[in-house]
Write a protein that holds these residues in place. Sequence first.
Motif, PDB file in Angstrom:
ATOM      1  N   TYR A   1       0.827  -1.204   0.000  1.00 17.03           N
ATOM      2  CA  TYR A   1       0.000   0.000   0.000  1.00 17.03           C
ATOM      3  C   TYR A   1       0.867   1.263   0.000  1.00 17.03           C
ATOM      4  CZ  TYR A   1      -2.904   3.810   1.683  1.00 17.03           C
ATOM      5  OH  TYR A   1      -3.514   5.019   1.817  1.00 17.03           O
ATOM      6  N   ARG A   2       1.904   1.261   0.853  1.00 15.91           N
ATOM      7  CA  ARG A   2       2.759   2.445   0.926  1.00 15.91           C
ATOM      8  C   ARG A   2       3.526   2.655  -0.370  1.00 15.91           C
ATOM      9  NH1 ARG A   2       5.384   2.841   7.016  1.00 15.91           N
ATOM     10  NH2 ARG A   2       3.411   3.191   8.128  1.00 15.91           N
ATOM     11  N   ARG A   3       3.985   1.568  -0.986  1.00 21.73           N
ATOM     12  CA  ARG A   3       4.674   1.701  -2.261  1.00 21.73           C
ATOM     13  C   ARG A   3       3.741   2.274  -3.321  1.00 21.73           C
ATOM     14  NH1 ARG A   3       7.088  -3.328  -0.888  1.00 21.73           N
ATOM     15  NH2 ARG A   3       5.523  -4.425  -2.139  1.00 21.73           N
ATOM     16  N   PHE A   4       2.495   1.772  -3.335  1.00 21.13           N
ATOM     17  CA  PHE A   4       1.513   2.268  -4.300  1.00 21.13           C
ATOM     18  C   PHE A   4       1.187   3.738  -4.040  1.00 21.13           C
ATOM     19  CE2 PHE A   4      -2.927   3.135  -5.471  1.00 21.13           C
ATOM     20  CZ  PHE A   4      -2.880   2.834  -6.822  1.00 21.13           C
ATOM     21  N   ASN A   5       1.016   4.098  -2.773  1.00 15.97           N
ATOM     22  CA  ASN A   5       0.716   5.477  -2.407  1.00 15.97           C
ATOM     23  C   ASN A   5       1.867   6.407  -2.794  1.00 15.97           C
ATOM     24  OD1 ASN A   5      -1.001   7.462  -1.041  1.00 15.97           O
ATOM     25  ND2 ASN A   5       0.643   7.548   0.480  1.00 15.97           N
ATOM     26  N   SER A   6       3.113   5.952  -2.564  1.00 14.16           N
ATOM     27  CA  SER A   6       4.279   6.738  -2.921  1.00 14.16           C
ATOM     28  C   SER A   6       4.348   6.941  -4.437  1.00 14.16           C
ATOM     29  CB  SER A   6       5.546   6.048  -2.422  1.00 14.16           C
ATOM     30  OG  SER A   6       6.692   6.758  -2.821  1.00 14.16           O
ATOM     31  N   LEU A   7       4.048   5.876  -5.189  1.00 13.32           N
ATOM     32  CA  LEU A   7       4.055   5.967  -6.649  1.00 13.32           C
ATOM     33  C   LEU A   7       3.010   6.957  -7.136  1.00 13.32           C
ATOM     34  CD1 LEU A   7       4.964   5.010  -9.446  1.00 13.32           C
ATOM     35  CD2 LEU A   7       3.299   3.137  -9.256  1.00 13.32           C
ATOM     36  N   MET A   8       1.818   6.925  -6.546  1.00  9.41           N
ATOM     37  CA  MET A   8       0.756   7.826  -6.971  1.00  9.41           C
ATOM     38  C   MET A   8       1.115   9.286  -6.660  1.00  9.41           C
ATOM     39  SD  MET A   8      -1.631   6.158  -8.526  1.00  9.41           S
ATOM     40  CE  MET A   8      -0.205   5.308  -9.252  1.00  9.41           C
ATOM     41  N   ARG A   9       1.713   9.516  -5.504  1.00 10.96           N
ATOM     42  CA  ARG A   9       2.093  10.874  -5.140  1.00 10.96           C
ATOM     43  C   ARG A   9       3.173  11.400  -6.088  1.00 10.96           C
ATOM     44  NH1 ARG A   9       0.635  13.228  -0.538  1.00 10.96           N
ATOM     45  NH2 ARG A   9       2.542  14.486  -0.554  1.00 10.96           N
ATOM     46  N   THR A  10       4.158  10.556  -6.375  1.00  5.96           N
ATOM     47  CA  THR A  10       5.223  10.978  -7.276  1.00  5.96           C
ATOM     48  C   THR A  10       4.680  11.261  -8.662  1.00  5.96           C
ATOM     49  OG1 THR A  10       6.844   9.672  -6.039  1.00  5.96           O
ATOM     50  CG2 THR A  10       7.438  10.314  -8.278  1.00  5.96           C
ATOM     51  N   THR A  11       3.724  10.434  -9.112  1.00  6.00           N
ATOM     52  CA  THR A  11       3.175  10.577 -10.455  1.00  6.00           C
ATOM     53  C   THR A  11       2.337  11.827 -10.592  1.00  6.00           C
ATOM     54  OG1 THR A  11       3.174   8.184 -10.775  1.00  6.00           O
ATOM     55  CG2 THR A  11       1.735   9.492 -12.222  1.00  6.00           C
ATOM     56  N   PHE A  12       1.477  12.107  -9.595  1.00  7.55           N
ATOM     57  CA  PHE A  12       0.495  13.175  -9.750  1.00  7.55           C
ATOM     58  C   PHE A  12       0.792  14.434  -8.928  1.00  7.55           C
ATOM     59  CE2 PHE A  12      -1.828   9.289 -10.869  1.00  7.55           C
ATOM     60  CZ  PHE A  12      -2.227   9.640 -12.150  1.00  7.55           C
ATOM     61  N   LEU A  13       1.619  14.328  -7.895  1.00  6.42           N
ATOM     62  CA  LEU A  13       1.901  15.481  -7.042  1.00  6.42           C
ATOM     63  C   LEU A  13       3.359  15.909  -7.048  1.00  6.42           C
ATOM     64  CD1 LEU A  13      -0.265  14.634  -3.889  1.00  6.42           C
ATOM     65  CD2 LEU A  13      -0.858  16.135  -5.807  1.00  6.42           C
ATOM     66  N   GLY A  14       4.269  14.968  -7.366  1.00  9.03           N
ATOM     67  CA  GLY A  14       5.680  15.269  -7.242  1.00  9.03           C
ATOM     68  C   GLY A  14       6.092  15.282  -5.778  1.00  9.03           C
ATOM     69  N   THR A  15       7.251  15.835  -5.499  1.00  6.91           N
ATOM     70  CA  THR A  15       7.706  15.953  -4.122  1.00  6.91           C
ATOM     71  C   THR A  15       8.200  17.372  -3.880  1.00  6.91           C
ATOM     72  OG1 THR A  15       9.952  15.220  -4.686  1.00  6.91           O
ATOM     73  CG2 THR A  15       8.374  13.530  -3.976  1.00  6.91           C
ATOM     74  N   SER A  16       7.989  17.866  -2.674  1.00  7.34           N
ATOM     75  CA  SER A  16       8.388  19.229  -2.324  1.00  7.34           C
ATOM     76  C   SER A  16       8.989  19.210  -0.937  1.00  7.34           C
ATOM     77  CB  SER A  16       7.175  20.175  -2.381  1.00  7.34           C
ATOM     78  OG  SER A  16       7.556  21.500  -2.088  1.00  7.34           O
ATOM     79  N   ASP A  17      10.312  19.052  -0.889  1.00  3.42           N
ATOM     80  CA  ASP A  17      11.015  18.993   0.381  1.00  3.42           C
ATOM     81  C   ASP A  17      11.645  20.341   0.698  1.00  3.42           C
ATOM     82  OD1 ASP A  17      10.370  16.316   0.711  1.00  3.42           O
ATOM     83  OD2 ASP A  17      12.137  15.655  -0.408  1.00  3.42           O
ATOM     84  N   SER A  18      12.074  20.487   1.937  1.00  2.57           N
ATOM     85  CA  SER A  18      12.636  21.741   2.413  1.00  2.57           C
ATOM     86  C   SER A  18      13.995  21.488   3.038  1.00  2.57           C
ATOM     87  CB  SER A  18      11.702  22.374   3.453  1.00  2.57           C
ATOM     88  OG  SER A  18      12.311  23.491   4.048  1.00  2.57           O
ATOM     89  N   ALA A  19      14.884  22.467   2.874  1.00  4.65           N
ATOM     90  CA  ALA A  19      16.198  22.357   3.491  1.00  4.65           C
ATOM     91  C   ALA A  19      16.334  23.249   4.712  1.00  4.65           C
ATOM     92  CB  ALA A  19      17.276  22.710   2.470  1.00  4.65           C
ATOM     93  N   GLY A  20      15.341  24.088   4.972  1.00  6.15           N
ATOM     94  CA  GLY A  20      15.433  25.004   6.105  1.00  6.15           C
ATOM     95  C   GLY A  20      14.294  25.990   6.122  1.00  6.15           C
ATOM     96  N   ARG A  21      14.426  27.010   6.983  1.00  4.44           N
ATOM     97  CA  ARG A  21      13.396  28.030   7.123  1.00  4.44           C
ATOM     98  C   ARG A  21      13.303  28.858   5.853  1.00  4.44           C
ATOM     99  NH1 ARG A  21      12.920  33.468   8.750  1.00  4.44           N
ATOM    100  NH2 ARG A  21      15.200  33.699   8.833  1.00  4.44           N
ATOM    101  N   ALA A  22      12.083  29.195   5.461  1.00  7.18           N
ATOM    102  CA  ALA A  22      11.852  30.012   4.271  1.00  7.18           C
ATOM    103  C   ALA A  22      11.207  31.334   4.650  1.00  7.18           C
ATOM    104  CB  ALA A  22      10.958  29.263   3.277  1.00  7.18           C
ATOM    105  N   LEU A  23      11.515  32.375   3.909  1.00  7.37           N
ATOM    106  CA  LEU A  23      10.825  33.647   4.090  1.00  7.37           C
ATOM    107  C   LEU A  23       9.379  33.520   3.629  1.00  7.37           C
ATOM    108  CD1 LEU A  23      13.419  36.245   2.713  1.00  7.37           C
ATOM    109  CD2 LEU A  23      13.084  35.501   5.084  1.00  7.37           C
TER     110      LEU A  23
END
Length: 324
Positions: A4-26
């Motif tokens: 389930y988690r693999r499938f969920n991860s695949l769906m998110r990557t396919t339709f949402l992409g990923t948006s990570d952060s390296a620190g505080r943003a203005l």
Amino acid sequence: MSTYRRFNSLMRTTFLGTSDSAGRALDAVPGELIRPEGVRRYLIAIPDDAPPEGRPLVIVLHGGGASAAQVMGRAFPPSPLSLLLEVAAREPFVVVAPDAGEGGWADGCARSARAAGRDDVAFVDAIIARAIVEHGVDPARVHVVGVSRGGWMAYRIASAIPHRLAAFAAILAPMPESGPGSAPEVALPALIAGGTADPLLPYRGGKYRYAFNFMGRLRSIDDSVAVWRCLGGLDDAPATSTIVPGSGQCGTSVTRTVWGADPAGMQVELYRIDGGGHAEPSRLKRYPSFINWLTGRQNGDVEIAEAAWTFFREKRNARMSAGV
């Protein structure tokens, strides 16, 4: 990892992409200017822990069909250039993202009847003037970075008001062969990045049938670099390096070439993304797979926001520094 988690991860990557952060943003807040064509809008982020004067300014120009909100990470899909808000919190500097509005930028390359009556160079010039007066921006440290059609607009600004800028960057945007922004007369430090497999604004330039009458002919990325090298008198052999792969993104590699040895002086820098498509390189901000199926591969070995700021950081507008 469960099925389930693999499938969920695949769906998110396919339709949402990923948006990570390296620190505080203005935090970017709305702003407005009254222009002859009407109300013009932008987003601005001002560091609260910086000296009240002498701050650098980075103006970020979104691509066609996008917006200030998208390039600042507030709308889908978040642009890799939105990481400038994190870089600005760390350094610090002021970030402004103007909004082109309907019809996109009056960049002189893409033809748009809705943009024809606007003077977007004057709009950006007015933003710079306000930032200097109201937000303590150093007039000698003003920079512009644009992606895709925003890159065309960056060329136009660099050609029309070079006295305002210390440096500029054009990402995924070859220069037009003719029209505004195609024949600059004043040398400026320039960072240019392009993907050799870009299906929308091809690295090798030219005129493509899919564009119909939407845009004029384009130079190649290499020829675009040559324009700014020649203006800057940069004829010496460049420094070339291959970016060490670290993202696990197959099918792309990056070569960085720099003309000019002094980071505070005249430089032209090229990021050639072999196998890369029409997507800003980033490890932290990954476009959804369904977008990459249309635009080509997104490299993950270069964080383009960090690369742009590294290029800008030591640059100064000599005329402004001298009070001319």
